[in-house]
Design an enzyme around this catalytic site. Structure first.
Site, PDB file in Angstrom:
ATOM      1  N   ASN A   9       0.858  -1.186   0.000  1.00 32.82           N
ATOM      2  CA  ASN A   9       0.000   0.000   0.000  1.00 32.82           C
ATOM      3  C   ASN A   9       0.895   1.237   0.000  1.00 32.82           C
ATOM      4  O   ASN A   9       1.509   1.564   1.009  1.00 32.82           O
ATOM      5  CB  ASN A   9      -0.901  -0.025   1.241  1.00 32.82           C
ATOM      6  CG  ASN A   9      -1.783   1.202   1.350  1.00 32.82           C
ATOM      7  OD1 ASN A   9      -1.902   1.987   0.411  1.00 32.82           O
ATOM      8  ND2 ASN A   9      -2.399   1.374   2.506  1.00 32.82           N
ATOM      9  N   LYS A  11       0.037   4.311  -0.216  1.00 37.94           N
ATOM     10  CA  LYS A  11      -0.598   5.471   0.410  1.00 37.94           C
ATOM     11  C   LYS A  11      -0.399   6.718  -0.477  1.00 37.94           C
ATOM     12  O   LYS A  11      -0.399   6.608  -1.702  1.00 37.94           O
ATOM     13  CB  LYS A  11      -0.100   5.649   1.844  1.00 37.94           C
ATOM     14  CG  LYS A  11      -0.308   4.368   2.669  1.00 37.94           C
ATOM     15  CD  LYS A  11      -0.056   4.548   4.128  1.00 37.94           C
ATOM     16  CE  LYS A  11      -0.282   3.236   4.865  1.00 37.94           C
ATOM     17  NZ  LYS A  11      -0.097   3.384   6.325  1.00 37.94           N
ATOM     18  N   HIS A  94      -9.378   0.730   5.462  1.00 37.11           N
ATOM     19  CA  HIS A  94      -8.094   0.980   6.109  1.00 37.11           C
ATOM     20  C   HIS A  94      -8.291   1.925   7.287  1.00 37.11           C
ATOM     21  O   HIS A  94      -9.142   2.815   7.258  1.00 37.11           O
ATOM     22  CB  HIS A  94      -7.109   1.578   5.107  1.00 37.11           C
ATOM     23  CG  HIS A  94      -5.693   1.593   5.591  1.00 37.11           C
ATOM     24  ND1 HIS A  94      -5.220   2.554   6.461  1.00 37.11           N
ATOM     25  CD2 HIS A  94      -4.651   0.759   5.340  1.00 37.11           C
ATOM     26  CE1 HIS A  94      -3.941   2.309   6.727  1.00 37.11           C
ATOM     27  NE2 HIS A  94      -3.580   1.232   6.057  1.00 37.11           N
ATOM     28  N   GLU A  96      -6.766   4.422   8.304  1.00 35.49           N
ATOM     29  CA  GLU A  96      -6.660   5.849   7.991  1.00 35.49           C
ATOM     30  C   GLU A  96      -7.965   6.369   7.389  1.00 35.49           C
ATOM     31  O   GLU A  96      -8.348   7.518   7.629  1.00 35.49           O
ATOM     32  CB  GLU A  96      -5.472   6.069   7.049  1.00 35.49           C
ATOM     33  CG  GLU A  96      -4.136   5.843   7.745  1.00 35.49           C
ATOM     34  CD  GLU A  96      -2.999   5.495   6.817  1.00 35.49           C
ATOM     35  OE1 GLU A  96      -1.908   5.188   7.335  1.00 35.49           O
ATOM     36  OE2 GLU A  96      -3.185   5.503   5.582  1.00 35.49           O
ATOM     37  N   GLU A 166      -4.772  -5.206  10.771  1.00 36.82           N
ATOM     38  CA  GLU A 166      -3.758  -4.183  10.984  1.00 36.82           C
ATOM     39  C   GLU A 166      -3.996  -3.501  12.329  1.00 36.82           C
ATOM     40  O   GLU A 166      -4.875  -2.626  12.434  1.00 36.82           O
ATOM     41  CB  GLU A 166      -3.817  -3.132   9.876  1.00 36.82           C
ATOM     42  CG  GLU A 166      -3.420  -3.652   8.514  1.00 36.82           C
ATOM     43  CD  GLU A 166      -3.112  -2.518   7.549  1.00 36.82           C
ATOM     44  OE1 GLU A 166      -2.006  -2.533   6.977  1.00 36.82           O
ATOM     45  OE2 GLU A 166      -3.942  -1.620   7.384  1.00 36.82           O
ATOM     46  N   GLY A 172       2.974   2.206  10.730  1.00 34.71           N
ATOM     47  CA  GLY A 172       3.892   3.323  10.544  1.00 34.71           C
ATOM     48  C   GLY A 172       4.607   3.776  11.800  1.00 34.71           C
ATOM     49  O   GLY A 172       5.259   4.816  11.801  1.00 34.71           O
ATOM     50  N   SER A 212       3.910  -2.241  10.092  1.00 32.87           N
ATOM     51  CA  SER A 212       5.377  -2.203  10.208  1.00 32.87           C
ATOM     52  C   SER A 212       6.027  -3.548   9.872  1.00 32.87           C
ATOM     53  O   SER A 212       7.002  -3.963  10.502  1.00 32.87           O
ATOM     54  CB  SER A 212       5.785  -1.740  11.613  1.00 32.87           C
ATOM     55  OG  SER A 212       5.319  -0.429  11.877  1.00 32.87           O
TER      56      SER A 212
END
Length: 250
Positions: A9, A11, A94, A96, A166, A172, A212
């Protein structure tokens, strides 16, 4: 037997020219992989990436899509547009999107249903925040995401769904769930799917881990019985590191 799926991904990174450079460097590094490979560029880079990977073993995913086919919805991208340029998968739900854009399980369910109607592979992201994990409620949070996100999705359509677990606290941040922590949730998700459909159907569903993932920890994670691949963020932005993940079992 479930096949390993490694997805990258990107992003909101890589201009189209940078995307072209990345893909051209990546293609020879992963051409002999036994694993399934997906890359998910940003929307403006999708056409060039889809074109460059057309005759390769890399499939292309969008990072999101609208919950309707077409209409007066400024700034959105339709499933019909994605199909037309050669996209075969889409990442939905996701963290985010959930946190920044306030997407709900109900909205994500609409997107999953629409993606499946158009034969796109739906990579459905679920996961808990640090607060939810520390409260001890994280499994019930994930169960609700699974049940509400897959509401009314048939057993036959589930063949085109990948679950990506996730933990939000690991995305991240450099923090990674241990193999045991990740496996606990993956096994739980498979159990929830078993109760919704059947254990036999649940056994066929690919459940990825994301958060990560890097070349140093990928083997431990992929060695767990219910972890079937990885949804990779930062490590997918460099050809060498992403290829190392794709080729982890060589």
């Amino acid at each position: 037997m479930r096949k390993t799926l490694i997805a990258g991904n990107w992003k909101m990174n890589k201009t189209p020219s940078e995307a072209k450079e990345l893909i051209n460097a990546l293609l020879p590094l992963v051409k002999d992989s036994s694993n399934d490979i997906i890359v998910a560029p940003n929307f403006v880079s999708l056409p060039i990436v889809a074109s460059l990977t057309q005759d390769s073993n890399i499939k292309v995913a969008a990072q999101n899509m609208a919950d309707i086919e077409a209409g007066a919805v400024t700034g959105e991208t339709s499933v019909l547009m994605l199909k037309d340029i050669g996209v075969s998968a889409v990442i939905l739900g996701h963290s985010e999107r959930r946190q920044i854009f306030q997407e709900t399980n109900k909205l994500i369910n609409k997107k999953i249903s629409l993606a499946l109607q158009h034969d796109l592979l739906a990579i459905y992201c679920v996961g808990e925040t640090l607060e939810e994990r520390e409260s001890g409620k994280f499994l019930s949070i994930i169960e609700a995401q699974i049940k509400e996100g897959l509401d009314s999705i048939s057993a036959d359509a589930l063949k085109n769904v990948v679950i990506a677990y996730e933990p939000v606290w690991a995305i991240g941040t450099g923090k990674v769930a241990t193999g045991e922590q990740a496996e606990e949730v993956h096994a739980y998700i498979r159990g929830v799917l078993g109760s919704m459909y059947s254990p036999a159907i649940a056994e066929k569903v690919i459940i990825q881990y994301g958060g990560s993932v890097n070349p140093e920890n990928v083997k431990e994670l992929m060695g767990k019985p219910n972890i079937d691949g990885a949804l990779v963020g930062g490590a997918s932005l460099k050809p060498d590191s992403f290829a190392a993940l794709v080729n982890y079992n060589k």
